[in-house]
Structure formats: structure tokens, C-alpha cells
Design an enzyme around this catalytic site. Sequence first.
Site, PDB file in Angstrom:
ATOM      1  N   GLY A  14       0.778  -1.239   0.000  1.00 19.51           N
ATOM      2  CA  GLY A  14       0.000   0.000   0.000  1.00 19.51           C
ATOM      3  C   GLY A  14       0.805   1.283   0.000  1.00 19.51           C
ATOM      4  O   GLY A  14       0.295   2.336   0.402  1.00 19.51           O
ATOM      5  N   SER A  15       2.044   1.242  -0.508  1.00 18.39           N
ATOM      6  CA  SER A  15       2.839   2.483  -0.464  1.00 18.39           C
ATOM      7  C   SER A  15       2.301   3.531  -1.438  1.00 18.39           C
ATOM      8  O   SER A  15       2.386   4.733  -1.158  1.00 18.39           O
ATOM      9  CB  SER A  15       4.320   2.199  -0.723  1.00 18.39           C
ATOM     10  OG  SER A  15       4.558   1.862  -2.063  1.00 18.39           O
ATOM     11  N   ARG A  67     -14.266 -14.983 -10.220  1.00 21.85           N
ATOM     12  CA  ARG A  67     -14.018 -13.549 -10.393  1.00 21.85           C
ATOM     13  C   ARG A  67     -15.312 -12.739 -10.390  1.00 21.85           C
ATOM     14  O   ARG A  67     -15.371 -11.640  -9.842  1.00 21.85           O
ATOM     15  CB  ARG A  67     -13.309 -13.295 -11.724  1.00 21.85           C
ATOM     16  CG  ARG A  67     -11.862 -13.523 -11.675  1.00 21.85           C
ATOM     17  CD  ARG A  67     -11.181 -13.052 -12.959  1.00 21.85           C
ATOM     18  NE  ARG A  67      -9.916 -13.745 -13.110  1.00 21.85           N
ATOM     19  CZ  ARG A  67      -8.835 -13.508 -12.382  1.00 21.85           C
ATOM     20  NH1 ARG A  67      -8.837 -12.573 -11.462  1.00 21.85           N
ATOM     21  NH2 ARG A  67      -7.728 -14.191 -12.567  1.00 21.85           N
ATOM     22  N   MET A  92      -3.769  -6.482  -7.059  1.00 19.97           N
ATOM     23  CA  MET A  92      -3.246  -7.553  -7.910  1.00 19.97           C
ATOM     24  C   MET A  92      -4.348  -8.531  -8.323  1.00 19.97           C
ATOM     25  O   MET A  92      -4.217  -9.742  -8.168  1.00 19.97           O
ATOM     26  CB  MET A  92      -2.098  -8.283  -7.181  1.00 19.97           C
ATOM     27  CG  MET A  92      -0.993  -7.356  -6.735  1.00 19.97           C
ATOM     28  SD  MET A  92      -0.386  -6.231  -8.030  1.00 19.97           S
ATOM     29  CE  MET A  92       0.972  -7.180  -8.653  1.00 19.97           C
ATOM     30  N   ARG A  93      -5.419  -7.985  -8.840  1.00 16.61           N
ATOM     31  CA  ARG A  93      -6.520  -8.827  -9.324  1.00 16.61           C
ATOM     32  C   ARG A  93      -6.902  -8.347 -10.718  1.00 16.61           C
ATOM     33  O   ARG A  93      -6.979  -7.136 -10.964  1.00 16.61           O
ATOM     34  CB  ARG A  93      -7.762  -8.659  -8.430  1.00 16.61           C
ATOM     35  CG  ARG A  93      -7.562  -8.999  -6.983  1.00 16.61           C
ATOM     36  CD  ARG A  93      -7.564 -10.483  -6.731  1.00 16.61           C
ATOM     37  NE  ARG A  93      -8.719 -11.153  -7.312  1.00 16.61           N
ATOM     38  CZ  ARG A  93      -8.803 -12.471  -7.487  1.00 16.61           C
ATOM     39  NH1 ARG A  93      -7.790 -13.236  -7.169  1.00 16.61           N
ATOM     40  NH2 ARG A  93      -9.884 -12.995  -8.001  1.00 16.61           N
ATOM     41  N   LEU A  95      -9.652  -7.658 -13.282  1.00 18.12           N
ATOM     42  CA  LEU A  95     -11.061  -7.295 -13.073  1.00 18.12           C
ATOM     43  C   LEU A  95     -11.909  -7.741 -14.262  1.00 18.12           C
ATOM     44  O   LEU A  95     -11.448  -7.761 -15.407  1.00 18.12           O
ATOM     45  CB  LEU A  95     -11.168  -5.780 -12.872  1.00 18.12           C
ATOM     46  CG  LEU A  95     -10.471  -5.319 -11.581  1.00 18.12           C
ATOM     47  CD1 LEU A  95     -10.164  -3.827 -11.626  1.00 18.12           C
ATOM     48  CD2 LEU A  95     -11.316  -5.669 -10.356  1.00 18.12           C
ATOM     49  N   HIS A 111       1.092   1.078 -13.155  1.00 22.09           N
ATOM     50  CA  HIS A 111       1.819  -0.145 -13.517  1.00 22.09           C
ATOM     51  C   HIS A 111       3.319   0.166 -13.521  1.00 22.09           C
ATOM     52  O   HIS A 111       3.728   1.216 -14.041  1.00 22.09           O
ATOM     53  CB  HIS A 111       1.362  -0.620 -14.903  1.00 22.09           C
ATOM     54  CG  HIS A 111       2.117  -1.822 -15.382  1.00 22.09           C
ATOM     55  ND1 HIS A 111       1.823  -3.104 -14.955  1.00 22.09           N
ATOM     56  CD2 HIS A 111       3.180  -1.932 -16.212  1.00 22.09           C
ATOM     57  CE1 HIS A 111       2.664  -3.950 -15.518  1.00 22.09           C
ATOM     58  NE2 HIS A 111       3.498  -3.269 -16.293  1.00 22.09           N
ATOM     59  N   GLU A 145      -8.541  -5.221 -21.564  1.00 19.07           N
ATOM     60  CA  GLU A 145      -7.238  -5.843 -21.795  1.00 19.07           C
ATOM     61  C   GLU A 145      -6.303  -5.385 -20.674  1.00 19.07           C
ATOM     62  O   GLU A 145      -6.168  -4.181 -20.419  1.00 19.07           O
ATOM     63  CB  GLU A 145      -6.654  -5.425 -23.152  1.00 19.07           C
ATOM     64  CG  GLU A 145      -7.511  -5.794 -24.354  1.00 19.07           C
ATOM     65  CD  GLU A 145      -8.751  -4.905 -24.491  1.00 19.07           C
ATOM     66  OE1 GLU A 145      -8.663  -3.697 -24.180  1.00 19.07           O
ATOM     67  OE2 GLU A 145      -9.808  -5.439 -24.867  1.00 19.07           O
ATOM     68  N   ASP A 147      -3.309  -4.121 -18.504  1.00 19.74           N
ATOM     69  CA  ASP A 147      -2.190  -3.196 -18.742  1.00 19.74           C
ATOM     70  C   ASP A 147      -2.319  -2.461 -20.072  1.00 19.74           C
ATOM     71  O   ASP A 147      -1.320  -2.197 -20.762  1.00 19.74           O
ATOM     72  CB  ASP A 147      -0.835  -3.929 -18.641  1.00 19.74           C
ATOM     73  CG  ASP A 147      -0.622  -4.528 -17.258  1.00 19.74           C
ATOM     74  OD1 ASP A 147      -1.159  -3.967 -16.288  1.00 19.74           O
ATOM     75  OD2 ASP A 147       0.077  -5.550 -17.146  1.00 19.74           O
TER      76      ASP A 147
END
Length: 216
Positions: A14-15, A67, A92-93, A95, A111, A145, A147
Site C-alpha cells: 500500500g505504499s 471472479r 493484484m486482481r 477485473l 503499472h 485488456e 495493462d
Amino acid sequence: MLRKRLVILISGRGSNMAALVRACRDQAWPADVVGVVASRPGSAGAAWAREQGLPVIELDHRAYPDRAAFDAALIAAIDPLKPDWVVLAGFMRVLTPVFVAHYADRLINIHPSLLPAFPGVTTHRQVLAAGVRVHGATVHMVVNEVDSGRILAQAVVPVRDGDDETTLGERVLRAEHRLYPMVIGWLVHDRMRVRGGEPAWRDPADAAPRWLWCDE
Ligand code: GAR
């Protein structure tokens, strides 16, 4: 002007979330972080957010059969918070299209590479293996898609001789902590708008460079 509402989604450390929370407070944005949603129980990021007095919702993705069910639960958690933007910060999921469509033009990600180069995970390792001399981070709209989606801004960092994944990753992370608040700051101040997936300056005379050089 109505204050803007930010919901931040995290998975672990969480930074980037912390960088956004600090910028929102320290720069007195006309905005509030109205909730933090964590996809894993007991994350360091969730603990930090609680210490800051932020509302934290933990949704363990492993408790859902698929999902679609997890994303439905996410929507049910997020919608009552009435977000202007849903900001992914190390979430890190992948969607589902239903989730992405639900928050169209409001869903933003960071990213750790100069997209479209080096999508996916282990970006720092891929960069070192490829031998490229610059690396960085990208803030972009989220589309189906992974990223992909329109780039809002990028931060460029040098790759130094002798870098390993750790030193390079730390340099990129310091760049992320400047880049993400810069972009979200444009949005909350209504300098930049996104319509139909396309970012545009509200007033072209107010346009800022959409990239940073970060050599720290
Ligand atoms: C950050 O480097 C972020 O760009 C990356 O995860 C890290 C999270 O760190 N995100 C992705 O790889 C998304 N595909 P943080 O939890 O300390 O912000």
C-alpha cells in the site's frame, strides 16, 4: 465546488495508497479518500490506512467462487462510497468486464513499467533481462485488456549499471510515489477529464507535461 471522492484498492504493502493519502492531506486537495478496499486480509496497507482513520474494507478474494462473484462483492462495497474515481494501487486482481464497465472513465491504475513495454508482473526482472536503459511507471485508464487503456502520464527512470531487481524496483517505486499523486491531483482539481476513455485537459492552456524524469 463539491469535494471529490476517492476509493483506493490495494492488495498488500500500500505504499502508493499512502503517497496518495499524504498528497490529498498535505496538498489540501478538494477531495477525500472515502475508503480503502483490500483484496487480502491482514495487509500492511490496510493496517496503515486504519491508523490514519480511513474506512477500510477487507474482502478476501479467496472467499468467492469466481471472479464474477468477487467483483460483484467489490461493487457492492464500493458503490455506497459514491466514488468519483476508483484508484488501483497495487491491486493484484484482474477485473471482469462487468466491473470495468461499471466504473468506466473512473477506473485508474499504476503499472511499474513504461507501457506498452513490459506488461504483466516481474517487470523489473524483464527490464534487466532485456537490457533496456530506461524503465519507469505508467498511470493509465483501466480497460478490459490487462495493462492497456489510455496513458495519463508516465515517469521515466534510468537503469544503472549494477542495478538488480531491488535497486531498480526501489527507484521505480520512488517515481510512482511522485507520478500517481501528480495525475490524481490533476483529476481532483478538474484540470484533466476523461470521457469515453480519452483524457483531455479541461483548459488546453493549463496543460502540463504528462511525464516525469525521476533520477532519485
Ligand atoms: C507497485 O509497484 C505498483 O505499480 C504495482 O504493484 C506495486 C504495489 O506497491 N502494480 C502492479 O504491478 C499492477 N499490475 P504498493 O502496494 O506499495 O503500492
